[in-house]
Design a protein around this motif. Structure first.
Motif, PDB file in Angstrom:
ATOM      1  N   ILE A 191       0.857  -1.183   0.000  1.00 24.63           N
ATOM      2  CA  ILE A 191       0.000   0.000   0.000  1.00 24.63           C
ATOM      3  C   ILE A 191       0.897   1.237   0.000  1.00 24.63           C
ATOM      4  O   ILE A 191       2.026   1.194   0.498  1.00 24.63           O
ATOM      5  CB  ILE A 191      -0.946   0.037   1.217  1.00 24.63           C
ATOM      6  N   PRO A 192       0.446   2.355  -0.557  1.00 28.97           N
ATOM      7  CA  PRO A 192       1.253   3.582  -0.543  1.00 28.97           C
ATOM      8  C   PRO A 192       1.480   4.064   0.892  1.00 28.97           C
ATOM      9  O   PRO A 192       0.609   3.914   1.750  1.00 28.97           O
ATOM     10  CB  PRO A 192       0.401   4.581  -1.329  1.00 28.97           C
ATOM     11  N   GLU A 193       2.645   4.625   1.131  1.00 30.71           N
ATOM     12  CA  GLU A 193       2.955   5.090   2.487  1.00 30.71           C
ATOM     13  C   GLU A 193       1.988   6.176   2.947  1.00 30.71           C
ATOM     14  O   GLU A 193       1.733   6.331   4.135  1.00 30.71           O
ATOM     15  CB  GLU A 193       4.393   5.606   2.550  1.00 30.71           C
ATOM     16  N   THR A 194       1.398   6.899   1.992  1.00 33.45           N
ATOM     17  CA  THR A 194       0.447   7.946   2.362  1.00 33.45           C
ATOM     18  C   THR A 194      -0.841   7.387   2.947  1.00 33.45           C
ATOM     19  O   THR A 194      -1.598   8.109   3.596  1.00 33.45           O
ATOM     20  CB  THR A 194       0.099   8.799   1.125  1.00 33.45           C
ATOM     21  N   ARG A 195      -1.113   6.109   2.723  1.00 34.35           N
ATOM     22  CA  ARG A 195      -2.330   5.493   3.244  1.00 34.35           C
ATOM     23  C   ARG A 195      -2.088   4.714   4.533  1.00 34.35           C
ATOM     24  O   ARG A 195      -3.006   4.057   5.047  1.00 34.35           O
ATOM     25  CB  ARG A 195      -2.942   4.551   2.196  1.00 34.35           C
ATOM     26  N   LEU A 196      -0.884   4.793   5.067  1.00 35.59           N
ATOM     27  CA  LEU A 196      -0.574   4.078   6.300  1.00 35.59           C
ATOM     28  C   LEU A 196      -1.507   4.434   7.464  1.00 35.59           C
ATOM     29  O   LEU A 196      -1.899   3.547   8.230  1.00 35.59           O
ATOM     30  CB  LEU A 196       0.882   4.338   6.700  1.00 35.59           C
ATOM     31  N   PRO A 197      -1.888   5.706   7.639  1.00 32.74           N
ATOM     32  CA  PRO A 197      -2.777   6.017   8.766  1.00 32.74           C
ATOM     33  C   PRO A 197      -4.121   5.293   8.707  1.00 32.74           C
ATOM     34  O   PRO A 197      -4.801   5.175   9.730  1.00 32.74           O
ATOM     35  CB  PRO A 197      -2.960   7.542   8.647  1.00 32.74           C
ATOM     36  N   ALA A 198      -4.520   4.823   7.519  1.00 34.80           N
ATOM     37  CA  ALA A 198      -5.816   4.154   7.384  1.00 34.80           C
ATOM     38  C   ALA A 198      -5.724   2.652   7.621  1.00 34.80           C
ATOM     39  O   ALA A 198      -6.738   1.957   7.576  1.00 34.80           O
ATOM     40  CB  ALA A 198      -6.389   4.409   5.984  1.00 34.80           C
ATOM     41  N   ILE A 199      -4.506   2.137   7.887  1.00 32.02           N
ATOM     42  CA  ILE A 199      -4.296   0.694   8.037  1.00 32.02           C
ATOM     43  C   ILE A 199      -3.875   0.397   9.469  1.00 32.02           C
ATOM     44  O   ILE A 199      -3.041   1.099  10.054  1.00 32.02           O
ATOM     45  CB  ILE A 199      -3.211   0.192   7.060  1.00 32.02           C
ATOM     46  N   ALA A 200      -4.421  -0.679  10.032  1.00 36.90           N
ATOM     47  CA  ALA A 200      -4.057  -1.074  11.390  1.00 36.90           C
ATOM     48  C   ALA A 200      -4.208  -2.586  11.531  1.00 36.90           C
ATOM     49  O   ALA A 200      -5.004  -3.221  10.823  1.00 36.90           O
ATOM     50  CB  ALA A 200      -4.933  -0.367  12.416  1.00 36.90           C
ATOM     51  N   GLU A 201      -3.423  -3.154  12.437  1.00 39.08           N
ATOM     52  CA  GLU A 201      -3.537  -4.585  12.714  1.00 39.08           C
ATOM     53  C   GLU A 201      -4.927  -4.892  13.265  1.00 39.08           C
ATOM     54  O   GLU A 201      -5.485  -4.124  14.042  1.00 39.08           O
ATOM     55  CB  GLU A 201      -2.459  -5.015  13.707  1.00 39.08           C
ATOM     56  N   GLY A 202      -5.475  -6.014  12.839  1.00 39.40           N
ATOM     57  CA  GLY A 202      -6.809  -6.403  13.262  1.00 39.40           C
ATOM     58  C   GLY A 202      -7.909  -5.921  12.338  1.00 39.40           C
ATOM     59  O   GLY A 202      -9.075  -6.298  12.508  1.00 39.40           O
TER      60      GLY A 202
END
Length: 356
Positions: A191-202
Motif C-alpha cells: 500500500i502507498p505510504e500515504t495510506r498508512l494512517p488508514a491501516i491497522a492490525e486487526g
C-alpha cells in the motif's frame, strides 16, 4: 430611399426578436439533491497468497531411497515419516555401539564391587567410568546418524509433487517434496505510504481471486512491515485468510479492498464538479424573485468513489445541484431544473430537454 431602409429594419427586427425571446428563456438543466449517506474510504491493492508455513524437504545424506510414505497432494501430519533411506550400515553401527555400552557397563559394575571391597584402586574405577561414558556417547552418535536416514514432516500440511522414487540415490540438497500449511494463508500486498494512517492490525479486508469468480474472502490484517520501499514508496502489509475449505492455493493473485473511516458524508454526482482555476465549484439552484437561478458555489472535495464524490464543505443536505448542463450556464443565470427519476438515463433526459 426611406422606404427600402424601413423594410430592411423591419426584416431585421423580425429576425432578432425571436432570438431575444429565446435568450430570455431559462436554460434547461438536470439537477440532483445532495444526499447524506454512510461513506467509507476504500483502498484497493493487489497481493499474492503465501502458505502460513512452507518448506522444501531435501536430503541431508548421500543414500538410496528405500521407502516413500506419502502420495502427491496428500495431507500429512507433523512427525509422519515421509522418506526412509537405506540404513543397514547405520543399523549395524548402532548395534555395535550398544554392545560396547553393555560390556562397558558390566565392567563398570564389576569394578565398583571390587572397589567397595577394597580390592581395586580408585584410578581403575575412574577409568571404567570413562569407558562407560564413551560407550554411551557412541550409542547416541550412532542413533543420530541413523535418524538422518529418516525424514519426517515438520508440521501438518499438504505435500506437493514428489521429486524422487524408491531406489533413487539422492545427495545432500536434492529436493524431495514441498510441504505447505494451507489451512490458513497469508496475503501480502503493498500500500502507498500515504495510506498508512488508514491501516491497522486487526482490520478486516475483503479479497477476490480471478480463479474464484464471484466469491469474496474475508481476512484480517496481522502485520505491517517495518520497512518502506524507497523506490515505490510503499509498505508491505500481511493479512491472514482462513482456507479450511481449501478453495485457495499459495501463489494465487488476489485483489484486496480495505474500508476505513466510516462516517456520514454529503455525496453528489461527480458530473456536477466544475473546475475554476485552482478551485472547484458546483452550481446550486436557488430561487430568486420566483425564478430558479444557478448560483456558483465553491466546495471542498473529499474522497471519490465511482460516480460520486464526497463534499466536505460548501453545500448542505437537500441542496439542488446541477449535474448536466454546467457548460452552458454561468453564475446568476436563470435555469429550468429537471429531476431525473430513479432508473432514468440522465444524459438522455438532458438531451431531450435541450432539444426541445
Amino acid at each position: 430611399m426611406l422606404k427600402p431602409m424601413s423594410l430592411l429594419l423591419s426584416g431585421l427586427l423580425w429576425l432578432v426578436l425571436p432570438m431575444l425571446a429565446m435568450a430570455r428563456q431559462p436554460t434547461g438543466v438536470i439537477v440532483e439533491s445532495v444526499q447524506s449517506e454512510t461513506f467509507v474510504d476504500r483502498l484497493e491493492a493487489v497481493g499474492t497468497l503465501r502458505a502460513n508455513e512452507s518448506v522444501t524437504i531435501s536430503a541431508i545424506v548421500t543414500e538410496q531411497v528405500s521407502y516413500i510414505g506419502f502420495d502427491d497432494g496428500e495431507r500429512v501430519t507433523r512427525g509422519q515419516v515421509l522418506v526412509r533411506f537405506e540404513a543397514r550400515e547405520e543399523g549395524a553401527r548402532i548395534e555395535e555401539a550398544k554392545t560396547s555400552e553393555r560390556i562397558a557397563r558390566e565392567e563398570m559394575d564389576r569394578a565398583q564391587r571390587l572397589y567397595d571391597r577394597g580390592a581395586l584402586s580408585e584410578s581403575v574405577l575412574q577409568t571404567r567410568r570413562r569407558d562407560l561414558a564413551l560407550a554411551e556417547s557412541q550409542v547416541q552418535t550412532a542413533s543420530v546418524q541413523g535418524s538422518d536416514r529418516v525424514i519426517r514432516a515438520p508440521f501438518d500440511g499438504v505435500v506437493g509433487l514428489r521429486q524422487i522414487s524408491v531406489g533413487a540415490t539422492v545427495r545432500p540438497g536434492d529436493p524431495i517434496v514441498r510441504i505447505d500449511q494451507v489451512d490458513t494463508l497469508n496475503l501480502d500486498f503493498p500500500i502507498p505510504e500515504t495510506r498508512l494512517p488508514a491501516i491497522a492490525e486487526g482490520q478486516t479486508i475483503m479479497a477476490r481471486a480471478s480463479a474464484r469468480p464471484g466469491q469474496d474472502f474475508e481476512g484480517t490484517i496481522t502485520t505491517l512491515d517495518s520497512f518502506i520501499d524507497p523506490v515505490t514508496r510503499s509498505v508491505l502489509v500481511r493479512a491472514e485468510l482462513d482456507n479450511s475449505d481449501g478453495l485457495l492455493r499459495p501463489g494465487m493473485l488476489m485483489t484486496v479492498e480495505i474500508e476505513s473511516a466510516p462516517r456520514q458524508a454529503l455525496l453528489i454526482n461527480e458530473g456536477a464538479i466544475v473546475p475554476f482555476g485552482e478551485t472547484v465549484s458546483v452550481y446550486k439552484v436557488t430561487r430568486r424573485n420566483g425564478q430558479e437561478i444557478a448560483e456558483r458555489t465553491l466546495v471542498q472535495l473529499g474522497t471519490r468513489r465511482p460516480g460520486q464524490v464526497e463534499i466536505i464543505s460548501g453545500v448542505s443536505a437537500g441542496d439542488l445541484i446541477i449535474t448536466h448542463g454546467t457548460m452552458k450556464i454561468s453564475d446568476g443565470q436563470a435555469v429550468r431544473s429537471v429531476t431525473v427519476q430513479p432508473g432514468e438515463n440522465a444524459l438522455a433526459r438532458y438531451l431531450e430537454i435541450t432539444a426541445g
